[in-house]
Design an enzyme around this catalytic site. Sequence first.
Site, PDB file in Angstrom:
ATOM      1  N   HIS A 186      62.902  76.026  29.745  1.00 37.15           N
ATOM      2  CA  HIS A 186      62.887  77.323  30.353  1.00 37.15           C
ATOM      3  C   HIS A 186      62.214  75.804  31.156  1.00 37.15           C
ATOM      4  O   HIS A 186      61.454  74.854  30.504  1.00 37.15           O
ATOM      5  CB  HIS A 186      61.559  78.217  29.839  1.00 37.15           C
ATOM      6  CG  HIS A 186      60.526  78.259  30.810  1.00 37.15           C
ATOM      7  ND1 HIS A 186      60.561  78.689  31.303  1.00 37.15           N
ATOM      8  CD2 HIS A 186      59.215  77.901  30.402  1.00 37.15           C
ATOM      9  CE1 HIS A 186      59.101  79.159  32.209  1.00 37.15           C
ATOM     10  NE2 HIS A 186      58.699  78.482  31.904  1.00 37.15           N
ATOM     11  N   GLY A 221      59.682  81.649  34.943  1.00 40.37           N
ATOM     12  CA  GLY A 221      59.572  80.863  35.790  1.00 40.37           C
ATOM     13  C   GLY A 221      59.735  81.042  37.426  1.00 40.37           C
ATOM     14  O   GLY A 221      60.129  80.291  38.290  1.00 40.37           O
ATOM     15  N   GLU A 262      63.564  84.983  30.617  1.00 37.31           N
ATOM     16  CA  GLU A 262      62.179  85.380  29.834  1.00 37.31           C
ATOM     17  C   GLU A 262      61.167  85.352  30.998  1.00 37.31           C
ATOM     18  O   GLU A 262      59.985  84.450  30.846  1.00 37.31           O
ATOM     19  CB  GLU A 262      61.986  83.950  28.523  1.00 37.31           C
ATOM     20  CG  GLU A 262      62.484  84.432  28.006  1.00 37.31           C
ATOM     21  CD  GLU A 262      62.408  82.665  26.821  1.00 37.31           C
ATOM     22  OE1 GLU A 262      62.860  83.156  25.878  1.00 37.31           O
ATOM     23  OE2 GLU A 262      61.642  82.158  27.312  1.00 37.31           O
ATOM     24  N   PRO A 263      61.008  86.521  32.099  1.00 38.95           N
ATOM     25  CA  PRO A 263      59.979  86.509  32.844  1.00 38.95           C
ATOM     26  C   PRO A 263      58.444  86.676  32.672  1.00 38.95           C
ATOM     27  O   PRO A 263      58.517  87.830  31.751  1.00 38.95           O
ATOM     28  CB  PRO A 263      60.617  87.553  33.645  1.00 38.95           C
ATOM     29  CG  PRO A 263      61.476  88.481  33.235  1.00 38.95           C
ATOM     30  CD  PRO A 263      62.237  87.359  32.019  1.00 38.95           C
ATOM     31  N   GLY A 264      57.668  85.926  32.896  1.00 39.00           N
ATOM     32  CA  GLY A 264      56.073  86.278  32.203  1.00 39.00           C
ATOM     33  C   GLY A 264      55.783  86.499  33.815  1.00 39.00           C
ATOM     34  O   GLY A 264      55.262  88.379  34.270  1.00 39.00           O
ATOM     35  N   ARG A 303      43.265  80.446  37.352  1.00 39.68           N
ATOM     36  CA  ARG A 303      44.062  79.922  38.098  1.00 39.68           C
ATOM     37  C   ARG A 303      43.828  79.008  39.342  1.00 39.68           C
ATOM     38  O   ARG A 303      44.491  77.921  39.812  1.00 39.68           O
ATOM     39  CB  ARG A 303      45.429  80.599  38.855  1.00 39.68           C
ATOM     40  CG  ARG A 303      46.495  81.311  37.244  1.00 39.68           C
ATOM     41  CD  ARG A 303      47.607  82.038  37.398  1.00 39.68           C
ATOM     42  NE  ARG A 303      48.399  81.790  38.195  1.00 39.68           N
ATOM     43  CZ  ARG A 303      48.707  81.472  38.295  1.00 39.68           C
ATOM     44  NH1 ARG A 303      48.493  82.139  40.258  1.00 39.68           N
ATOM     45  NH2 ARG A 303      49.888  81.067  38.823  1.00 39.68           N
ATOM     46  N   CYS A 337      27.919  79.016  36.340  1.00 37.02           N
ATOM     47  CA  CYS A 337      27.111  77.071  36.672  1.00 37.02           C
ATOM     48  C   CYS A 337      28.439  76.410  36.337  1.00 37.02           C
ATOM     49  O   CYS A 337      28.081  75.217  35.692  1.00 37.02           O
ATOM     50  CB  CYS A 337      25.566  77.410  35.657  1.00 37.02           C
ATOM     51  SG  CYS A 337      25.060  79.067  35.424  1.00 37.02           S
ATOM     52  N   GLU A 338      28.452  76.390  37.309  1.00 35.51           N
ATOM     53  CA  GLU A 338      30.126  74.908  37.449  1.00 35.51           C
ATOM     54  C   GLU A 338      30.625  75.110  38.592  1.00 35.51           C
ATOM     55  O   GLU A 338      31.368  76.035  39.749  1.00 35.51           O
ATOM     56  CB  GLU A 338      31.470  75.923  36.322  1.00 35.51           C
ATOM     57  CG  GLU A 338      32.700  75.348  36.258  1.00 35.51           C
ATOM     58  CD  GLU A 338      32.259  73.466  35.361  1.00 35.51           C
ATOM     59  OE1 GLU A 338      31.435  74.579  34.090  1.00 35.51           O
ATOM     60  OE2 GLU A 338      33.090  73.151  35.130  1.00 35.51           O
ATOM     61  N   TYR A 375      49.006  85.506  33.653  1.00 30.03           N
ATOM     62  CA  TYR A 375      47.991  84.324  33.565  1.00 30.03           C
ATOM     63  C   TYR A 375      46.216  84.517  33.894  1.00 30.03           C
ATOM     64  O   TYR A 375      45.850  83.519  34.552  1.00 30.03           O
ATOM     65  CB  TYR A 375      48.531  83.247  33.916  1.00 30.03           C
ATOM     66  CG  TYR A 375      49.579  82.897  33.170  1.00 30.03           C
ATOM     67  CD1 TYR A 375      49.966  82.810  31.953  1.00 30.03           C
ATOM     68  CD2 TYR A 375      51.171  83.336  34.389  1.00 30.03           C
ATOM     69  CE1 TYR A 375      51.311  82.697  31.115  1.00 30.03           C
ATOM     70  CE2 TYR A 375      52.695  83.456  33.827  1.00 30.03           C
ATOM     71  CZ  TYR A 375      52.661  83.086  32.334  1.00 30.03           C
ATOM     72  OH  TYR A 375      53.492  82.848  31.747  1.00 30.03           O
TER      73      TYR A 375
HETATM   74  N1  LLP Z   1      59.537  81.320  28.589  1.00 28.43           N
HETATM   75  C1  LLP Z   1      58.586  80.085  27.902  1.00 28.43           C
HETATM   76  C2  LLP Z   1      59.161  79.303  26.981  1.00 28.43           C
HETATM   77  C3  LLP Z   1      57.685  79.878  28.847  1.00 28.43           C
HETATM   78  O1  LLP Z   1      56.610  78.812  28.021  1.00 28.43           O
HETATM   79  C4  LLP Z   1      56.895  80.441  30.194  1.00 28.43           C
HETATM   80  C5  LLP Z   1      55.943  80.143  30.452  1.00 28.43           C
HETATM   81  C6  LLP Z   1      57.658  81.606  29.959  1.00 28.43           C
HETATM   82  C7  LLP Z   1      59.076  82.366  29.680  1.00 28.43           C
HETATM   83  C8  LLP Z   1      58.022  82.304  31.703  1.00 28.43           C
HETATM   84  O2  LLP Z   1      57.360  81.961  32.489  1.00 28.43           O
HETATM   85  P1  LLP Z   1      56.519  82.478  33.563  1.00 28.43           P
HETATM   86  O3  LLP Z   1      58.366  83.005  34.122  1.00 28.43           O
HETATM   87  O4  LLP Z   1      55.407  83.727  33.820  1.00 28.43           O
HETATM   88  O5  LLP Z   1      56.628  81.871  35.500  1.00 28.43           O
HETATM   89  N2  LLP Z   1      50.269  79.684  33.624  1.00 28.43           N
HETATM   90  C9  LLP Z   1      50.880  79.142  34.393  1.00 28.43           C
HETATM   91  C10 LLP Z   1      51.810  79.854  34.046  1.00 28.43           C
HETATM   92  C11 LLP Z   1      52.528  78.594  32.445  1.00 28.43           C
HETATM   93  C12 LLP Z   1      53.229  79.471  32.074  1.00 28.43           C
HETATM   94  C13 LLP Z   1      53.401  78.868  30.482  1.00 28.43           C
HETATM   95  N3  LLP Z   1      54.757  78.921  30.169  1.00 28.43           N
HETATM   96  C14 LLP Z   1      50.412  80.023  36.098  1.00 28.43           C
HETATM   97  O6  LLP Z   1      49.303  81.139  35.906  1.00 28.43           O
HETATM   98  O7  LLP Z   1      50.994  79.824  36.836  1.00 28.43           O
END
Ligand code: LLP
Length: 422
Positions: A186, A221, A262-264, A303, A337-338, A375
């Site tokens: 990843h 990603g 593995e999409p988030g 973010r 307050c930042e 996130y």
């Molecule tokens: N797989 C692994 C092993 C990961 O570490 C991550 C994200 C994903 C999948 C999912 O990635 P995604 O599809 O969400 O890009 N906080 C940041 C993103 C950090 C993600 C960390 N790992 C943001 O707000 O964009």
Amino acid sequence: MDLIPFLDRKRVARVVATAGTPVYVYDEATLRRQAAAALSFPSAFGLTARYAMKACPNAAILRLFAEAGMAIDASSGYEVARAIRAGVDPARISLSTQELPEDFAEWVRKGVTVNACSLGQLERFGRAFPGGRIGLRINPGLGSGGTTKTNTGGPASSFGIWHELLPQADEIIARHELVVFRIHSHIGSGSDPDVWVRVASMTLSFVEKYASVTHCNLGGGYKVARMPHEKGTDLRVIGTPVKRLFEEFAARTGRRLHLEIEPGTFMVANAGAIVTRIQDIITTGESGYRFLKLDTGMTELARPSLYGAQHPMKVVPANDEGSVRGEAEYIATGHCCESGDMLTPKAGEPETLEPRRLLEARVGDHLVIGGAGAYASAMATINYNSFPQAPEVLLRENGDVVLIRRRQTLDQVLQNEVLPSA
Ligand code: LLP
């Protein structure tokens, strides 16, 4: 162009009546659409689409994706436990973590699979499960992220086993007679699609070294467009060349690999919004700015402060006279307050203010912040300035608004404090 189409004025009113402000809203129809898109990622010999639950781990969302047919990518022992409590079958959970929990063996016995993300983790797994089945997360030496803070490949990244250290991994694997069944990479969040496809091909070259590997996990990603000028990833476009690579690999080696993704972000980013209240409007004079002071900020969305990430926004008037208003430029600021608690940065520059043109705002109006499913709730500076954690609601496909997390109370904020005896 309405950047947050699932929240019109009437729905905002219903959301606010249900849970007050600030509140996270998730749109069920969008979540289901994204699940369908992930599950139809092109694949040659079978696909497992894992939801990277770190993006938004609410049980209602985990259950929705699990019921739609998705498996889970967990990033800590706590996430594993959380997914199981939400009803996910442990055998559908894969753990890739920076901190392998002390009790990881219990999860493995229940069926959770693990990707070793360092030589130390591989050694611990080998000692606990001689002859066991393990995945290897490899840092292929190349990464790509929307920002340097979201790039997880290359020498500046601590994620995974550095590709040049595979001979040492092989020694551990041989000593414990481990069976490597999966290779995982990843490379970052918001990756450049061309780099993503290039890394897919590098990952296959690692697969080739291990005759026992049946699964190839290419991580998540995928870039999404939160703002109108941003360009999202079409999974079919990046998936098609990868499918071809798997077919070529099979023709050359006779091995028909199962693909995992593995999409988030892709799953939830544009399915979520934060409904806030404009509680003050101030100015710093002719040569300064006009600021909308919201009842939210880094306590719900870190973010912008962290990455200079831009999120779409719209003013939703509290009364019905929106149509007769003009537009104006504002800086949206948070309630902490930042000075870094600012929601309208220049892209990629968290410390530079960039005024946003919005409908002219009045105190009491709502400001809706989009692109806030991933996130956001998961990664906020909860309880800073003692603001309680905000609630979450699900906007059902039938239009109902249902609470899926209550607002924290002050008692809950304080519940673990212990006063030393005088
Ligand atoms: N797989 C692994 C092993 C990961 O570490 C991550 C994200 C994903 C999948 C999912 O990635 P995604 O599809 O969400 O890009 N906080 C940041 C993103 C950090 C993600 C960390 N790992 C943001 O707000 O964009």
